[in-house]
Scaffold this motif. Structure first.
Motif, PDB file in Angstrom:
ATOM      1  N   MET A   1     -68.519  37.696  58.684  1.00 23.48           N
ATOM      2  CA  MET A   1     -68.339  39.050  59.117  1.00 23.48           C
ATOM      3  C   MET A   1     -68.244  39.758  57.728  1.00 23.48           C
ATOM      4  O   MET A   1     -67.263  39.245  56.955  1.00 23.48           O
ATOM      5  CB  MET A   1     -67.281  39.605  60.007  1.00 23.48           C
ATOM      6  CG  MET A   1     -67.455  40.845  59.912  1.00 23.48           C
ATOM      7  SD  MET A   1     -65.923  41.415  61.126  1.00 23.48           S
ATOM      8  CE  MET A   1     -66.297  41.048  62.724  1.00 23.48           C
ATOM      9  N   PRO A   2     -68.937  40.442  57.382  1.00 22.69           N
ATOM     10  CA  PRO A   2     -68.991  41.144  55.803  1.00 22.69           C
ATOM     11  C   PRO A   2     -67.638  42.076  55.590  1.00 22.69           C
ATOM     12  O   PRO A   2     -66.963  41.815  54.700  1.00 22.69           O
ATOM     13  CB  PRO A   2     -70.132  41.811  55.632  1.00 22.69           C
ATOM     14  CG  PRO A   2     -71.106  41.438  56.587  1.00 22.69           C
ATOM     15  CD  PRO A   2     -70.340  40.775  57.665  1.00 22.69           C
ATOM     16  N   VAL A   3     -67.264  42.482  56.649  1.00 25.94           N
ATOM     17  CA  VAL A   3     -65.999  43.494  56.533  1.00 25.94           C
ATOM     18  C   VAL A   3     -64.790  42.768  56.943  1.00 25.94           C
ATOM     19  O   VAL A   3     -64.750  42.351  58.368  1.00 25.94           O
ATOM     20  CB  VAL A   3     -66.220  44.874  56.992  1.00 25.94           C
ATOM     21  CG1 VAL A   3     -64.820  45.788  56.816  1.00 25.94           C
ATOM     22  CG2 VAL A   3     -67.323  45.667  56.324  1.00 25.94           C
ATOM     23  N   ILE A   4     -63.754  42.443  56.401  1.00 29.77           N
ATOM     24  CA  ILE A   4     -62.693  41.787  56.679  1.00 29.77           C
ATOM     25  C   ILE A   4     -61.456  42.840  57.053  1.00 29.77           C
ATOM     26  O   ILE A   4     -61.225  43.553  55.836  1.00 29.77           O
ATOM     27  CB  ILE A   4     -62.231  40.644  55.694  1.00 29.77           C
ATOM     28  CG1 ILE A   4     -63.414  39.708  55.378  1.00 29.77           C
ATOM     29  CG2 ILE A   4     -60.995  39.855  56.287  1.00 29.77           C
ATOM     30  CD1 ILE A   4     -63.964  39.003  56.688  1.00 29.77           C
ATOM     31  N   VAL A   5     -60.630  42.730  58.140  1.00 27.64           N
ATOM     32  CA  VAL A   5     -59.852  43.412  58.237  1.00 27.64           C
ATOM     33  C   VAL A   5     -58.241  42.857  58.073  1.00 27.64           C
ATOM     34  O   VAL A   5     -58.183  41.637  58.584  1.00 27.64           O
ATOM     35  CB  VAL A   5     -59.659  44.014  59.701  1.00 27.64           C
ATOM     36  CG1 VAL A   5     -58.462  45.015  60.162  1.00 27.64           C
ATOM     37  CG2 VAL A   5     -60.887  44.649  60.100  1.00 27.64           C
ATOM     38  N   THR A   6     -57.497  43.107  57.138  1.00 24.68           N
ATOM     39  CA  THR A   6     -56.427  42.540  56.752  1.00 24.68           C
ATOM     40  C   THR A   6     -54.859  43.342  57.228  1.00 24.68           C
ATOM     41  O   THR A   6     -54.088  43.247  56.376  1.00 24.68           O
ATOM     42  CB  THR A   6     -56.177  42.279  55.233  1.00 24.68           C
ATOM     43  OG1 THR A   6     -56.549  43.656  54.480  1.00 24.68           O
ATOM     44  CG2 THR A   6     -57.401  41.387  54.804  1.00 24.68           C
ATOM     45  N   LEU A   7     -55.321  44.041  58.534  1.00 26.94           N
ATOM     46  CA  LEU A   7     -53.978  44.766  58.621  1.00 26.94           C
ATOM     47  C   LEU A   7     -52.881  44.063  59.233  1.00 26.94           C
ATOM     48  O   LEU A   7     -51.603  44.321  58.712  1.00 26.94           O
ATOM     49  CB  LEU A   7     -54.594  45.452  59.981  1.00 26.94           C
ATOM     50  CG  LEU A   7     -53.578  46.583  60.844  1.00 26.94           C
ATOM     51  CD1 LEU A   7     -53.086  47.549  59.709  1.00 26.94           C
ATOM     52  CD2 LEU A   7     -54.394  47.120  61.972  1.00 26.94           C
ATOM     53  N   ASP A   8     -53.131  42.689  59.561  1.00 20.75           N
ATOM     54  CA  ASP A   8     -52.147  42.067  60.011  1.00 20.75           C
ATOM     55  C   ASP A   8     -51.263  41.571  58.595  1.00 20.75           C
ATOM     56  O   ASP A   8     -49.960  41.396  58.725  1.00 20.75           O
ATOM     57  CB  ASP A   8     -52.460  40.908  60.657  1.00 20.75           C
ATOM     58  CG  ASP A   8     -53.521  39.707  59.913  1.00 20.75           C
ATOM     59  OD1 ASP A   8     -53.949  40.623  59.028  1.00 20.75           O
ATOM     60  OD2 ASP A   8     -53.670  38.765  60.398  1.00 20.75           O
ATOM     61  N   VAL A   9     -51.801  41.303  57.376  1.00 16.27           N
ATOM     62  CA  VAL A   9     -51.054  41.142  56.229  1.00 16.27           C
ATOM     63  C   VAL A   9     -50.187  42.402  55.938  1.00 16.27           C
ATOM     64  O   VAL A   9     -48.873  42.098  55.484  1.00 16.27           O
ATOM     65  CB  VAL A   9     -52.159  40.743  55.188  1.00 16.27           C
ATOM     66  CG1 VAL A   9     -51.517  40.734  53.765  1.00 16.27           C
ATOM     67  CG2 VAL A   9     -53.203  39.475  55.536  1.00 16.27           C
ATOM     68  N   MET A  10     -50.790  43.582  55.759  1.00 20.07           N
ATOM     69  CA  MET A  10     -49.955  44.637  55.484  1.00 20.07           C
ATOM     70  C   MET A  10     -48.780  44.920  56.741  1.00 20.07           C
ATOM     71  O   MET A  10     -47.861  45.374  55.949  1.00 20.07           O
ATOM     72  CB  MET A  10     -50.741  46.140  55.590  1.00 20.07           C
ATOM     73  CG  MET A  10     -50.365  47.252  54.948  1.00 20.07           C
ATOM     74  SD  MET A  10     -49.717  47.032  53.366  1.00 20.07           S
ATOM     75  CE  MET A  10     -51.056  46.752  52.397  1.00 20.07           C
ATOM     76  N   LEU A  11     -49.137  44.641  57.584  1.00 20.24           N
ATOM     77  CA  LEU A  11     -47.953  44.716  58.800  1.00 20.24           C
ATOM     78  C   LEU A  11     -46.778  43.771  58.353  1.00 20.24           C
ATOM     79  O   LEU A  11     -45.633  44.191  58.241  1.00 20.24           O
ATOM     80  CB  LEU A  11     -48.333  44.435  60.322  1.00 20.24           C
ATOM     81  CG  LEU A  11     -49.242  45.566  60.911  1.00 20.24           C
ATOM     82  CD1 LEU A  11     -50.028  45.193  62.179  1.00 20.24           C
ATOM     83  CD2 LEU A  11     -48.240  46.772  61.272  1.00 20.24           C
ATOM     84  N   ALA A  12     -47.128  42.485  57.934  1.00 24.32           N
ATOM     85  CA  ALA A  12     -46.038  41.517  57.513  1.00 24.32           C
ATOM     86  C   ALA A  12     -45.463  41.961  56.259  1.00 24.32           C
ATOM     87  O   ALA A  12     -44.075  41.975  56.179  1.00 24.32           O
ATOM     88  CB  ALA A  12     -46.950  40.150  57.535  1.00 24.32           C
ATOM     89  N   ARG A  13     -46.255  42.607  55.078  1.00 25.42           N
ATOM     90  CA  ARG A  13     -45.607  43.050  54.113  1.00 25.42           C
ATOM     91  C   ARG A  13     -44.554  44.226  54.330  1.00 25.42           C
ATOM     92  O   ARG A  13     -43.529  44.142  54.035  1.00 25.42           O
ATOM     93  CB  ARG A  13     -46.527  43.555  53.086  1.00 25.42           C
ATOM     94  CG  ARG A  13     -47.428  42.618  52.447  1.00 25.42           C
ATOM     95  CD  ARG A  13     -48.436  43.223  51.493  1.00 25.42           C
ATOM     96  NE  ARG A  13     -49.334  42.161  51.118  1.00 25.42           N
ATOM     97  CZ  ARG A  13     -50.513  42.455  50.263  1.00 25.42           C
ATOM     98  NH1 ARG A  13     -50.691  43.532  50.222  1.00 25.42           N
ATOM     99  NH2 ARG A  13     -51.076  41.416  49.743  1.00 25.42           N
ATOM    100  N   ARG A  14     -44.899  44.961  55.536  1.00 27.43           N
ATOM    101  CA  ARG A  14     -44.203  46.266  55.775  1.00 27.43           C
ATOM    102  C   ARG A  14     -42.881  45.897  56.803  1.00 27.43           C
ATOM    103  O   ARG A  14     -42.192  46.523  57.129  1.00 27.43           O
ATOM    104  CB  ARG A  14     -44.858  47.313  56.210  1.00 27.43           C
ATOM    105  CG  ARG A  14     -46.047  47.997  55.456  1.00 27.43           C
ATOM    106  CD  ARG A  14     -45.281  48.567  54.224  1.00 27.43           C
ATOM    107  NE  ARG A  14     -46.116  49.191  53.139  1.00 27.43           N
ATOM    108  CZ  ARG A  14     -46.645  48.703  51.917  1.00 27.43           C
ATOM    109  NH1 ARG A  14     -46.174  47.531  51.430  1.00 27.43           N
ATOM    110  NH2 ARG A  14     -47.393  49.517  51.382  1.00 27.43           N
TER     111      ARG A  14
END
Length: 84
Positions: A1-14
């Motif tokens: 998939m060309p657009v990758i969602v990295t929301l889980d990474v940001m949730l972990a960082r926060r």
């Protein structure tokens, strides 16, 4: 998939749970889960803005573009479609 969602990474960082983000943004946990997994075809700008405001980040921190084929929209993989 060309657009990758990295929301889980940001949730972990926060150090924030999906449930907390869903409540703060005003969406269901199910919809947030679909967004995190990349299984949505789009996201409203106001929802994206609320997520960024809550996580103190930019849209580019949550989404990235990777060269590659588009996913099959009919539930078939490219190989299954080409075989017919």
């Amino acid at each position: 998939m060309p657009v990758i969602v990295t929301l889980d990474v940001m949730l972990a960082r926060r150090k924030m749970r999906s449930r907390e983000l869903a409540e703060a943004v005003g969406i269901t946990e199910a919809n947030l889960s679909l967004l995190k997994s990349g299984k949505v075809r789009g996201v409203r700008f106001d929802t994206l803005a609320a997520i960024c405001r809550t996580l103190d980040c930019q849209p580019g921190d949550l989404l990235s573009y990777v060269e590659g084929p588009e996913p099959a929209s009919d539930g078939q993989s490219d190989g299954e479609r080409d075989a017919k």
